[in-house]
Design an enzyme around this catalytic site. Structure first.
Site, PDB file in Angstrom:
ATOM      1  N   SER A   1       3.669  -2.317  10.431  1.00 24.63           N
ATOM      2  CA  SER A   1       5.092  -2.205  10.568  1.00 24.63           C
ATOM      3  C   SER A   1       5.544  -3.939  10.147  1.00 24.63           C
ATOM      4  O   SER A   1       6.707  -4.246  10.750  1.00 24.63           O
ATOM      5  CB  SER A   1       5.395  -2.092  12.090  1.00 24.63           C
TER       6      SER A   1
ATOM      7  N   GLU B   1      -5.143  -5.241  10.822  1.00 26.99           N
ATOM      8  CA  GLU B   1      -4.115  -3.996  10.963  1.00 26.99           C
ATOM      9  C   GLU B   1      -4.391  -3.184  12.161  1.00 26.99           C
ATOM     10  O   GLU B   1      -5.354  -2.307  12.014  1.00 26.99           O
ATOM     11  CB  GLU B   1      -4.328  -3.128   9.617  1.00 26.99           C
TER      12      GLU B   1
ATOM     13  N   ASN C   1       1.118  -1.224  -0.010  1.00 27.43           N
ATOM     14  CA  ASN C   1       0.127  -0.014   0.001  1.00 27.43           C
ATOM     15  C   ASN C   1       0.958   1.012  -0.159  1.00 27.43           C
ATOM     16  O   ASN C   1       1.440   1.422   1.092  1.00 27.43           O
ATOM     17  CB  ASN C   1      -0.953   0.161   1.240  1.00 27.43           C
ATOM     18  N   TRP C   2       0.971   1.654  -1.249  1.00 27.67           N
ATOM     19  CA  TRP C   2       1.881   2.974  -1.272  1.00 27.67           C
ATOM     20  C   TRP C   2       1.260   4.050  -0.548  1.00 27.67           C
ATOM     21  O   TRP C   2       1.994   5.425  -0.500  1.00 27.67           O
ATOM     22  CB  TRP C   2       2.230   3.384  -2.760  1.00 27.67           C
ATOM     23  N   LYS C   3       0.085   4.382  -0.278  1.00 28.25           N
ATOM     24  CA  LYS C   3      -0.539   5.572   0.277  1.00 28.25           C
ATOM     25  C   LYS C   3      -0.412   6.611  -0.721  1.00 28.25           C
ATOM     26  O   LYS C   3      -0.503   6.568  -1.841  1.00 28.25           O
ATOM     27  CB  LYS C   3       0.026   5.625   1.773  1.00 28.25           C
TER      28      LYS C   3
ATOM     29  N   GLY D   1       2.972  -1.337   4.130  1.00 25.91           N
ATOM     30  CA  GLY D   1       2.804   0.323   3.825  1.00 25.91           C
ATOM     31  C   GLY D   1       4.058   0.496   3.613  1.00 25.91           C
ATOM     32  O   GLY D   1       4.626   0.397   2.445  1.00 25.91           O
ATOM     33  N   GLY D   2       4.958   1.260   4.616  1.00 26.03           N
ATOM     34  CA  GLY D   2       6.153   2.093   4.312  1.00 26.03           C
ATOM     35  C   GLY D   2       7.297   1.030   3.627  1.00 26.03           C
ATOM     36  O   GLY D   2       7.997   1.323   2.673  1.00 26.03           O
TER      37      GLY D   2
ATOM     38  N   HIS E   1      -9.379   0.925   5.063  1.00 26.02           N
ATOM     39  CA  HIS E   1      -8.195   1.129   5.669  1.00 26.02           C
ATOM     40  C   HIS E   1      -8.262   2.279   6.750  1.00 26.02           C
ATOM     41  O   HIS E   1      -9.195   3.146   6.984  1.00 26.02           O
ATOM     42  CB  HIS E   1      -7.127   1.883   4.561  1.00 26.02           C
TER      43      HIS E   1
ATOM     44  N   GLU F   1      -6.827   4.534   8.034  1.00 25.98           N
ATOM     45  CA  GLU F   1      -6.555   6.080   7.606  1.00 25.98           C
ATOM     46  C   GLU F   1      -7.783   6.454   6.937  1.00 25.98           C
ATOM     47  O   GLU F   1      -7.996   7.688   7.279  1.00 25.98           O
ATOM     48  CB  GLU F   1      -5.143   6.015   6.668  1.00 25.98           C
TER      49      GLU F   1
ATOM     50  N   GLY G   1       2.743   2.139  10.812  1.00 27.13           N
ATOM     51  CA  GLY G   1       3.660   3.170  10.535  1.00 27.13           C
ATOM     52  C   GLY G   1       4.453   3.432  11.886  1.00 27.13           C
ATOM     53  O   GLY G   1       5.100   4.413  11.812  1.00 27.13           O
TER      54      GLY G   1
HETATM   55  C1  PEP Z   1      -0.655   0.300   6.133  1.00 29.61           C
HETATM   56  O1  PEP Z   1      -0.858   1.415   6.022  1.00 29.61           O
HETATM   57  O2  PEP Z   1      -1.510  -0.407   5.643  1.00 29.61           O
HETATM   58  C2  PEP Z   1       0.502  -0.370   6.820  1.00 29.61           C
HETATM   59  C3  PEP Z   1       0.464  -1.639   7.187  1.00 29.61           C
HETATM   60  O3  PEP Z   1       1.737   0.547   7.088  1.00 29.61           O
HETATM   61  P1  PEP Z   1       2.872   0.193   7.710  1.00 29.61           P
HETATM   62  O4  PEP Z   1       3.334  -0.974   6.972  1.00 29.61           O
HETATM   63  O5  PEP Z   1       3.917   1.439   7.437  1.00 29.61           O
HETATM   64  O6  PEP Z   1       2.797  -0.194   8.956  1.00 29.61           O
END
Ligand code: PEP
Length: 242
Positions: free
Chosen positions: A201, A163, A8-10, A222-223, A95, A97, A169
């Site tokens: 994470s 999640e 997920n590049w957001k 994500g990241g 999600h 967010e 994050g």
């Molecule tokens: C996400 O936003 O779906 C996520 C899992 O982010 P991260 O891996 O950066 O915690």
């Protein structure tokens, strides 16, 4: 079951970020391995071009959100049908967010997931408790309520991503036992063929341990999905499946 490793590049990535896709393909020696599914959800602006250019390399592309309607007067929104038209295979819905920034309710998420299925795509339906809810011992209750409210009544295939909000994050992750407990709980509420992803994470250093947990059928990343150097080892840490 085949693992699904989804990035997920957001709100990150311009056209030049195609270099990361090309680097990932190079690390795969030209094509993603067929014993796991690899998905990138870039910003919506990049889905059509990436899908047109790279689908032959066994990487799939998806959206990060969609509107519940097929079309209409919803300035700035995108429908699931538009993602299908752009070559997407999946759309993330619910999600945390989106739930936090846009006030999306379980009912909104359910309507979006139904729209994704109606467009012939697979929704990745996100659920997860906040830090306060976990500390209050309410993680399973919250996740159970979100599942009940967010999953459409369907015989089609969907994906659930667990999640924990406090793990996204932050570099924090639940213990392996806590991940297993929640995934076993989600499995008890879903069909056996539904893939359950863990997200929050996930990094190269912890991916193998997390992906080995029973009822963890992949990861939403994500990241660490933004750079091929990080995403490739996570993809390869997934157990082989068919
Ligand atoms: C996400 O936003 O779906 C996520 C899992 O982010 P991260 O891996 O950066 O915690």
């Amino acid at each position: 079951m085949k693992s699904l490793i989804a990035g997920n590049w957001k709100m990150n990535g311009l056209a030049a970020a195609k270099s990361e896709i090309e680097s990932l393909i190079a690390k795969f020696d030209g094509s993603a391995p067929d014993d796991r599914d690899v998905l990138i959800c870039p910003p919506a602006t990049l889905v059509a071009s990436f899908a047109a250019e790279y689908s032959d390399e066994a990487i799939q592309f998806g959206g990060q959100d969609c509107h519940a309607n097929t079309s209409g007067a919803h300035t700035g929104d995108l429908s699931a049908e538009m993602f299908a038209d752009a070559g997407a295979a999946f759309v993330i819905v619910g999600h945390s967010e989106r739930r936090a920034d846009h006030g999306e309710t379980d009912a909104d998420v359910k309507a979006k997931a139904a729209a994704v299925l109606a467009a012939g795509l697979t929704p990745i339906i996100c659920v997860g408790e906040t830090e306060g809810e976990r500390k209050a011992g309410k993680a399973l209750e919250i996740v159970g309520n979100q599942l009940a409210g967010s999953i459409p009544d369907t015989s089609d295939t969907y994906v659930v991503a667990y999640e924990p909000v406090w793990a996204i994050g932050t570099g924090l992750t639940p213990t392996i036992e806590d991940i297993a407990e929640v995934h076993d709980f989600i499995r008890s509420k879903t069909r056996d063929d539904i893939r359950l992803l863990y997200g929050g994470s996930v990094k190269p250093a912890n991916a193998q341990e997390i992906l080995a947990v029973t009822n963890v059928n992949g990861a939403l990343v994500g990241g660490a999905s933004l750079k091929a150097d990080d995403f490739h080892p996570i993809v390869m840490a997934a157990p082989s499946g068919s």
